[in-house]
Design a protein around this motif. Structure first.
Motif, PDB file in Angstrom:
ATOM      1  N   ILE A  87       0.800  -1.383  -0.029  1.00  8.70           N
ATOM      2  CA  ILE A  87       0.076   0.002  -0.059  1.00  8.70           C
ATOM      3  C   ILE A  87       1.012   1.104   0.083  1.00  8.70           C
ATOM      4  O   ILE A  87       0.604   2.375  -0.666  1.00  8.70           O
ATOM      5  CB  ILE A  87      -0.991  -0.100   1.064  1.00  8.70           C
ATOM      6  CG1 ILE A  87      -2.153  -1.146   0.802  1.00  8.70           C
ATOM      7  CG2 ILE A  87      -1.508   1.267   1.302  1.00  8.70           C
ATOM      8  CD1 ILE A  87      -2.865  -1.587   2.013  1.00  8.70           C
ATOM      9  N   PHE A  88       2.094   1.332   0.774  1.00  8.29           N
ATOM     10  CA  PHE A  88       2.849   2.372   0.641  1.00  8.29           C
ATOM     11  C   PHE A  88       3.400   2.520  -0.884  1.00  8.29           C
ATOM     12  O   PHE A  88       3.475   3.702  -1.227  1.00  8.29           O
ATOM     13  CB  PHE A  88       4.244   2.136   1.449  1.00  8.29           C
ATOM     14  CG  PHE A  88       5.262   3.227   1.313  1.00  8.29           C
ATOM     15  CD1 PHE A  88       5.210   4.308   1.890  1.00  8.29           C
ATOM     16  CD2 PHE A  88       6.343   2.813   0.690  1.00  8.29           C
ATOM     17  CE1 PHE A  88       6.193   5.371   1.629  1.00  8.29           C
ATOM     18  CE2 PHE A  88       7.437   3.720   0.298  1.00  8.29           C
ATOM     19  CZ  PHE A  88       7.498   4.936   1.016  1.00  8.29           C
TER      20      PHE A  88
ATOM     21  N   SER B 264       0.496   3.867  -2.931  1.00  4.81           N
ATOM     22  CA  SER B 264       0.094   5.421  -2.657  1.00  4.81           C
ATOM     23  C   SER B 264       1.423   6.120  -3.057  1.00  4.81           C
ATOM     24  O   SER B 264       1.085   7.130  -3.635  1.00  4.81           O
ATOM     25  CB  SER B 264      -0.044   5.704  -1.068  1.00  4.81           C
ATOM     26  OG  SER B 264      -0.925   4.797  -0.265  1.00  4.81           O
ATOM     27  N   SER B 265       2.479   5.995  -2.957  1.00  2.00           N
ATOM     28  CA  SER B 265       3.515   6.761  -3.651  1.00  2.00           C
ATOM     29  C   SER B 265       3.367   6.993  -4.965  1.00  2.00           C
ATOM     30  O   SER B 265       3.788   8.021  -5.520  1.00  2.00           O
ATOM     31  CB  SER B 265       4.957   6.141  -3.170  1.00  2.00           C
ATOM     32  OG  SER B 265       5.124   6.096  -1.836  1.00  2.00           O
TER      33      SER B 265
ATOM     34  N   TRP C 228       0.675   6.975  -6.715  1.00  2.00           N
ATOM     35  CA  TRP C 228      -0.154   7.959  -7.052  1.00  2.00           C
ATOM     36  C   TRP C 228       0.345   9.506  -6.724  1.00  2.00           C
ATOM     37  O   TRP C 228      -0.010  10.303  -7.368  1.00  2.00           O
ATOM     38  CB  TRP C 228      -1.560   7.740  -6.398  1.00  2.00           C
ATOM     39  CG  TRP C 228      -2.245   6.546  -7.346  1.00  2.00           C
ATOM     40  CD1 TRP C 228      -2.497   5.212  -6.846  1.00  2.00           C
ATOM     41  CD2 TRP C 228      -2.694   6.464  -8.511  1.00  2.00           C
ATOM     42  NE1 TRP C 228      -3.135   4.348  -7.670  1.00  2.00           N
ATOM     43  CE2 TRP C 228      -3.304   5.476  -8.700  1.00  2.00           C
ATOM     44  CE3 TRP C 228      -3.000   7.434  -9.628  1.00  2.00           C
ATOM     45  CZ2 TRP C 228      -3.879   4.972 -10.097  1.00  2.00           C
ATOM     46  CZ3 TRP C 228      -3.382   7.184 -10.653  1.00  2.00           C
ATOM     47  CH2 TRP C 228      -3.901   5.993 -10.916  1.00  2.00           C
ATOM     48  N   ILE C 229       0.963   9.597  -5.600  1.00  4.72           N
ATOM     49  CA  ILE C 229       1.389  10.667  -4.974  1.00  4.72           C
ATOM     50  C   ILE C 229       2.329  11.265  -6.296  1.00  4.72           C
ATOM     51  O   ILE C 229       2.328  12.640  -6.449  1.00  4.72           O
ATOM     52  CB  ILE C 229       2.035  10.538  -3.676  1.00  4.72           C
ATOM     53  CG1 ILE C 229       1.019  10.502  -2.708  1.00  4.72           C
ATOM     54  CG2 ILE C 229       2.823  12.088  -3.629  1.00  4.72           C
ATOM     55  CD1 ILE C 229       1.431  10.180  -1.044  1.00  4.72           C
TER      56      ILE C 229
END
Length: 154
Positions: free
Chosen positions: A106-107, A110-111, A113-114
């Motif tokens: 998930i990290f 998320s990274s 997408w950021i």
């Protein structure tokens, strides 16, 4: 899509994934692919893994062709396809990963997408298309029991 049809250059719907906008672009994509691909390829087998590659790459290409999207290069559509299939596994096959592995996955998602939204010249549409295609393939592979044992625990 018009220019692809008119010139009959349908290969462009896949070949863009092998072209990158410089060494940094290639390096970043290869790091994610090298981290996330081997266990998935081992679990799915080579044929299913290639199906995943082609479906997510094509899904990414087709969303890039939507109005208001710019042409893109690079394998990040496949990269986000990997993210999508891993997310579908976390949600639908809860026993596959331990909690620490889920956090790491998930990290990275998320990274990814950021970074997609923070930097210029990144194809949001391409990433979205690859991600959704990966989720779809994850659901199909889960429903058809295509995964071999996928044990990343100890």
């Amino acid at each position: 899509m018009e220019w692809i049809q008119q010139k009959r250059e349908f290969y462009r719907l896949i070949s863009y994934a092998f072209i990158h906008g410089g060494f940094k672009h290639l390096f970043m994509n290869m790091v994610i692919i090298l981290l996330f691909s081997p266990p998935l390829e081992k679990s799915l087998g080579k044929i299913r893994f290639m199906e995943l590659f082609f479906f997510t790459t094509l899904g990414s290409a087709l969303t890039i062709l939507l109005p208001n999207s710019e042409a893109g290069v690079g394998s990040s559509g496949f990269e986000f396809g990997l993210f999508g299939i891993y997310l579908s596994m976390i949600i639908l096959k809860k026993d596959v990963f331990d909690n620490q592995s889920k956090i790491v996955i998930i990290f990275f998602i998320s990274s990814g997408w950021i970074i997609t939204f923070l930097y210029k010249n990144i194809s949001i549409a391409g990433h979205f298309g690859g991600f959704i295609s990966g989720i779809i393939m994850g659901i199909i592979f889960i429903c058809t029991n295509s995964f071999r044992p996928f044990n990343v625990q100890g």
